[in-house]
Design an enzyme around this catalytic site. Structure first.
Site, mmCIF file in Angstrom:
data_model
loop_
_atom_site.group_PDB
_atom_site.id
_atom_site.type_symbol
_atom_site.label_atom_id
_atom_site.label_comp_id
_atom_site.label_asym_id
_atom_site.label_seq_id
_atom_site.Cartn_x
_atom_site.Cartn_y
_atom_site.Cartn_z
ATOM 1 N N LYS A 8 -9.881 -3.363 10.951
ATOM 2 C CA LYS A 8 -8.691 -2.850 11.636
ATOM 3 C C LYS A 8 -8.562 -3.439 13.040
ATOM 4 O O LYS A 8 -7.465 -3.592 13.568
ATOM 5 C CB LYS A 8 -8.731 -1.316 11.672
ATOM 6 C CG LYS A 8 -8.550 -0.693 10.278
ATOM 7 C CD LYS A 8 -7.154 -0.947 9.762
ATOM 8 C CE LYS A 8 -6.978 -0.740 8.289
ATOM 9 N NZ LYS A 8 -5.609 -0.919 7.811
ATOM 10 N N TYR A 38 -14.744 -1.216 7.848
ATOM 11 C CA TYR A 38 -13.370 -0.737 7.990
ATOM 12 C C TYR A 38 -12.870 -0.911 9.433
ATOM 13 O O TYR A 38 -11.803 -1.475 9.682
ATOM 14 C CB TYR A 38 -13.290 0.728 7.555
ATOM 15 C CG TYR A 38 -11.917 1.313 7.773
ATOM 16 C CD1 TYR A 38 -10.861 0.969 6.933
ATOM 17 C CD2 TYR A 38 -11.651 2.192 8.821
ATOM 18 C CE1 TYR A 38 -9.584 1.477 7.141
ATOM 19 C CE2 TYR A 38 -10.392 2.706 9.034
ATOM 20 C CZ TYR A 38 -9.350 2.354 8.192
ATOM 21 O OH TYR A 38 -8.091 2.852 8.392
ATOM 22 N N VAL A 39 -13.654 -0.423 10.388
ATOM 23 C CA VAL A 39 -13.219 -0.471 11.798
ATOM 24 C C VAL A 39 -13.085 -1.927 12.255
ATOM 25 O O VAL A 39 -12.122 -2.291 12.952
ATOM 26 C CB VAL A 39 -14.190 0.323 12.704
ATOM 27 C CG1 VAL A 39 -13.753 0.247 14.160
ATOM 28 C CG2 VAL A 39 -14.257 1.781 12.262
ATOM 29 N N ASP A 52 -1.646 -7.416 -5.874
ATOM 30 C CA ASP A 52 -2.957 -7.428 -5.225
ATOM 31 C C ASP A 52 -2.788 -8.351 -4.015
ATOM 32 O O ASP A 52 -2.602 -9.565 -4.185
ATOM 33 C CB ASP A 52 -4.016 -7.967 -6.188
ATOM 34 C CG ASP A 52 -5.397 -8.058 -5.544
ATOM 35 O OD1 ASP A 52 -5.503 -7.884 -4.305
ATOM 36 O OD2 ASP A 52 -6.367 -8.314 -6.283
ATOM 37 N N VAL A 53 -2.843 -7.793 -2.824
ATOM 38 C CA VAL A 53 -2.535 -8.592 -1.628
ATOM 39 C C VAL A 53 -3.569 -9.690 -1.358
ATOM 40 O O VAL A 53 -3.332 -10.565 -0.530
ATOM 41 C CB VAL A 53 -2.353 -7.710 -0.358
ATOM 42 C CG1 VAL A 53 -1.129 -6.820 -0.479
ATOM 43 C CG2 VAL A 53 -3.610 -6.903 -0.047
ATOM 44 N N SER A 80 -5.814 0.987 13.123
ATOM 45 C CA SER A 80 -6.354 2.351 13.126
ATOM 46 C C SER A 80 -6.888 2.685 14.510
ATOM 47 O O SER A 80 -7.492 1.830 15.181
ATOM 48 C CB SER A 80 -7.503 2.466 12.115
ATOM 49 O OG SER A 80 -8.217 3.675 12.339
ATOM 50 N N GLY A 117 0.821 -1.218 0.000
ATOM 51 C CA GLY A 117 0.000 0.000 0.000
ATOM 52 C C GLY A 117 0.850 1.260 0.000
ATOM 53 O O GLY A 117 0.393 2.330 0.423
HETATM 54 N N1 LIG Z 1 -5.140 8.166 6.681
HETATM 55 C C1 LIG Z 1 -5.603 7.936 7.915
HETATM 56 O O1 LIG Z 1 -6.138 8.827 8.576
HETATM 57 C C2 LIG Z 1 -5.447 6.572 8.530
HETATM 58 C C3 LIG Z 1 -5.764 6.418 9.878
HETATM 59 C C4 LIG Z 1 -5.626 5.174 10.485
HETATM 60 C C5 LIG Z 1 -5.156 4.104 9.735
HETATM 61 N N2 LIG Z 1 -4.869 4.266 8.420
HETATM 62 C C6 LIG Z 1 -4.353 3.110 7.684
HETATM 63 O O2 LIG Z 1 -3.081 3.434 7.153
HETATM 64 C C7 LIG Z 1 -2.913 2.787 5.889
HETATM 65 C C8 LIG Z 1 -2.656 3.842 4.815
HETATM 66 O O3 LIG Z 1 -3.701 4.804 4.848
HETATM 67 P P1 LIG Z 1 -3.859 5.868 3.678
HETATM 68 O O4 LIG Z 1 -4.663 6.982 4.209
HETATM 69 O O5 LIG Z 1 -2.546 6.124 3.077
HETATM 70 O O6 LIG Z 1 -4.779 4.992 2.686
HETATM 71 P P2 LIG Z 1 -5.014 5.107 1.092
HETATM 72 O O7 LIG Z 1 -6.385 4.592 0.850
HETATM 73 O O8 LIG Z 1 -4.657 6.470 0.598
HETATM 74 O O9 LIG Z 1 -3.927 4.091 0.504
HETATM 75 C C9 LIG Z 1 -4.122 2.712 0.535
HETATM 76 C C10 LIG Z 1 -3.196 2.087 -0.479
HETATM 77 O O10 LIG Z 1 -3.466 0.661 -0.481
HETATM 78 C C11 LIG Z 1 -3.485 0.242 -1.830
HETATM 79 N N3 LIG Z 1 -4.312 -0.972 -1.965
HETATM 80 C C12 LIG Z 1 -5.666 -1.061 -1.902
HETATM 81 N N4 LIG Z 1 -6.053 -2.324 -2.163
HETATM 82 C C13 LIG Z 1 -4.923 -3.037 -2.375
HETATM 83 C C14 LIG Z 1 -4.672 -4.402 -2.712
HETATM 84 N N5 LIG Z 1 -5.689 -5.277 -2.883
HETATM 85 N N6 LIG Z 1 -3.401 -4.810 -2.879
HETATM 86 C C15 LIG Z 1 -2.376 -3.925 -2.731
HETATM 87 N N7 LIG Z 1 -2.547 -2.620 -2.443
HETATM 88 C C16 LIG Z 1 -3.815 -2.191 -2.262
HETATM 89 C C17 LIG Z 1 -4.098 1.399 -2.596
HETATM 90 O O11 LIG Z 1 -3.811 1.304 -3.985
HETATM 91 C C18 LIG Z 1 -3.446 2.595 -1.908
HETATM 92 O O12 LIG Z 1 -2.227 2.949 -2.521
HETATM 93 C C19 LIG Z 1 -4.185 1.987 5.656
HETATM 94 O O13 LIG Z 1 -3.984 0.679 6.159
HETATM 95 C C20 LIG Z 1 -5.206 2.714 6.501
HETATM 96 O O14 LIG Z 1 -6.258 1.868 6.880
HETATM 97 C C21 LIG Z 1 -4.998 5.476 7.800
#
Ligand SMILES: NC(=O)c1ccc[n+]([C@@H]2O[C@H](COP(=O)([O-])OP(=O)(O)OC[C@H]3O[C@@H](n4cnc5c(N)ncnc54)[C@H](O)[C@@H]3O)[C@@H](O)[C@H]2O)c1
Length: 254
Positions: free
Chosen positions: A164, A160-161, A65-66, A147, A15
Site C-alpha cells: 500500500k 500488505y502495508v 485478474d488484474v 491504506s 475489486g
Molecule cells: N477495509 C478496510 O479497512 C481497508 C482499509 C484501508 C484500505 N483498504 C483497501 O480498500 C480496498 C478494498 O478493501 P476491502 O476491505 O473491500 O477488501 P476485500 O478484500 O473485501 O475486497 C477486495 C476485492 O478485490 C478482489 N481481488 C482480489 N484479487 C484480485 C485480482 N487478482 N484481480 C481482480 N480483483 C481481485 C477480491 O475478489 C475482492 O472482491 C483494498 O484495496 C484494500 O486494501 C481497505
C-alpha cells in the site's frame, strides 16, 4: 456536491465485487457514472452490476485478474466496447480481507509475491492499459486505493502495508507523467473500515483500539470513503494530482 457529478463518465472500478469497491460502484452509479464492475470473482462483479442496473444505473460486470495483462486488456476492451471511453480508473483490487496476520518472519515468499503482484503490479497494469485511452481523450482520473496503515505502520501485515506504501509512490510519480495529458492520479488512504466481510485485522479488540484512536470515534463504513472517491473522479478535483487523501476519522498515531 451536486448529486450527478459523474454524469456521462465511465469508471472502471477494480475489486468492486465486494466490500469498499462495491460501495464505490454504488456511489459512482448514483453520481451518474457508467460503471464497469471488475473483480476476480466474476459472479460477484456481475451481481453488483445487476443490482446497479436494477436500481436504474448503467453498469457492466466483468471478471478480471488484474495480474494478468491479457485479462486487463480484455477488461479495457469490454469497457470501451460498451461505453466508448474510460474517464476513471479506481485501483481497488487487492489481496486484503483474505490475509492472515502473521509476524514478518512467517510470511513466506510466495505469499509476499502474491500480495505485491495483485496490490502493486495489478494497479500498474491497469494504469498502463487505460493510459492510451485517457491520453487520447486528454482527460482522465486514476484513483489508487492505498491504506492508512502506511502512516502508523501495522505489525503482522508487512507485505500488505508495504504494497500500500508502494501505491503512494506510484501515485506521486505517475501524476507527473500523465499531468500534461489532462490525467490526474491520486490516492485514498482509508482507515479501518467495516465492510461486512470478516477479516483477521478486524477482530473486536483491534476495532475497539482503532475507534479509540480516531478523532471521530466511531466505526468507519464503506460509505464514509465514497465521497472522497467521487470527488477525485469528478471535475471538481481537476487541479489536484499526485495527492493522497486520508479518510481515517482523524486517527492519532501515538
Ligand atoms: N477495509 C478496510 O479497512 C481497508 C482499509 C484501508 C484500505 N483498504 C483497501 O480498500 C480496498 C478494498 O478493501 P476491502 O476491505 O473491500 O477488501 P476485500 O478484500 O473485501 O475486497 C477486495 C476485492 O478485490 C478482489 N481481488 C482480489 N484479487 C484480485 C485480482 N487478482 N484481480 C481482480 N480483483 C481481485 C477480491 O475478489 C475482492 O472482491 C483494498 O484495496 C484494500 O486494501 C481497505
Amino acid at each position: 456536491m451536486a448529486s450527478e457529478v459523474l454524469t456521462g463518465k465511465t469508471a472502471i472500478i477494480t475489486g468492486s465485487g465486494q466490500g469498499i469497491g462495491s460501495e464505490f460502484a454504488r456511489s459512482f452509479a448514483e453520481a451518474g457514472a457508467q460503471v464497469v464492475v471488475a473483480d476476480l470473482n466474476e459472479a460477484n462483479a456481475k451481481n453488483v452490476a445487476t443490482e446497479l442496473c436494477d436500481g436504474g444505473g448503467v453498469a457492466l460486470g466483468v471478471g478480471v485478474d488484474v495480474t494478468d495483462e491479457g485479462a486487463v486488456q480484455s477488461m479495457l476492451e469490454a469497457a470501451v466496447g460498451e461505453f466508448g471511453r474510460i474517464d476513471v480508473l479506481v485501483n481497488g483490487a487487492a489481496v486484503f480481507s483474505s490475509l492472515i496476520m502473521r509476524p514478518f518472519e512467517e510470511i513466506d515468499s510466495a505469499e509476499w509475491r502474491t500480495v505485491m503482484d495483485v496490490n502493486v503490479t495489478g494497479a500498474f497494469l491497469c494504469c498502463q492499459a487505460v493510459a492510451p485511452v485517457m491520453r487520447r481523450q486528454q482527460a482522465g482520473r486514476i484513483i489508487n486505493i492505498s491504506s492508512a496503515t502506511v502512516l502508523g505502520g501495522r505489525p503482522n501485515y508487512l507485505h500488505y502495508v508495504t504494497s500500500k506504501a508502494a501505491l503512494v509512490g506510484m501515485t506521486r510519480s505517475l501524476a507527473r507523467e500523465l499531468g500534461s495529458s489532462g490525467v490526474t492520479v491520486n490516492a485514498i488512504m482509508p482507515g479501518s473500515v467495516e465492510t461486512g466481510i470478516p477479516r483477521d485485522s478486524a477482530r473486536p479488540e483491534a476495532v475497539e483500539k482503532t475507534i479509540a484512536s480516531q478523532s471521530i470515534p466511531r466505526r468507519i463504513t464503506s460509505a464514509d470513503i465514497c465521497g472522497s472517491a467521487v470527488f477525485l473522479a469528478s471535475d471538481a478535483s481537476r487541479m489536484i494530482t499526485g495527492q493522497t487523501v486520508v479518510v481515517d476519522g482523524g486517527t492519532e498515531f501515538v
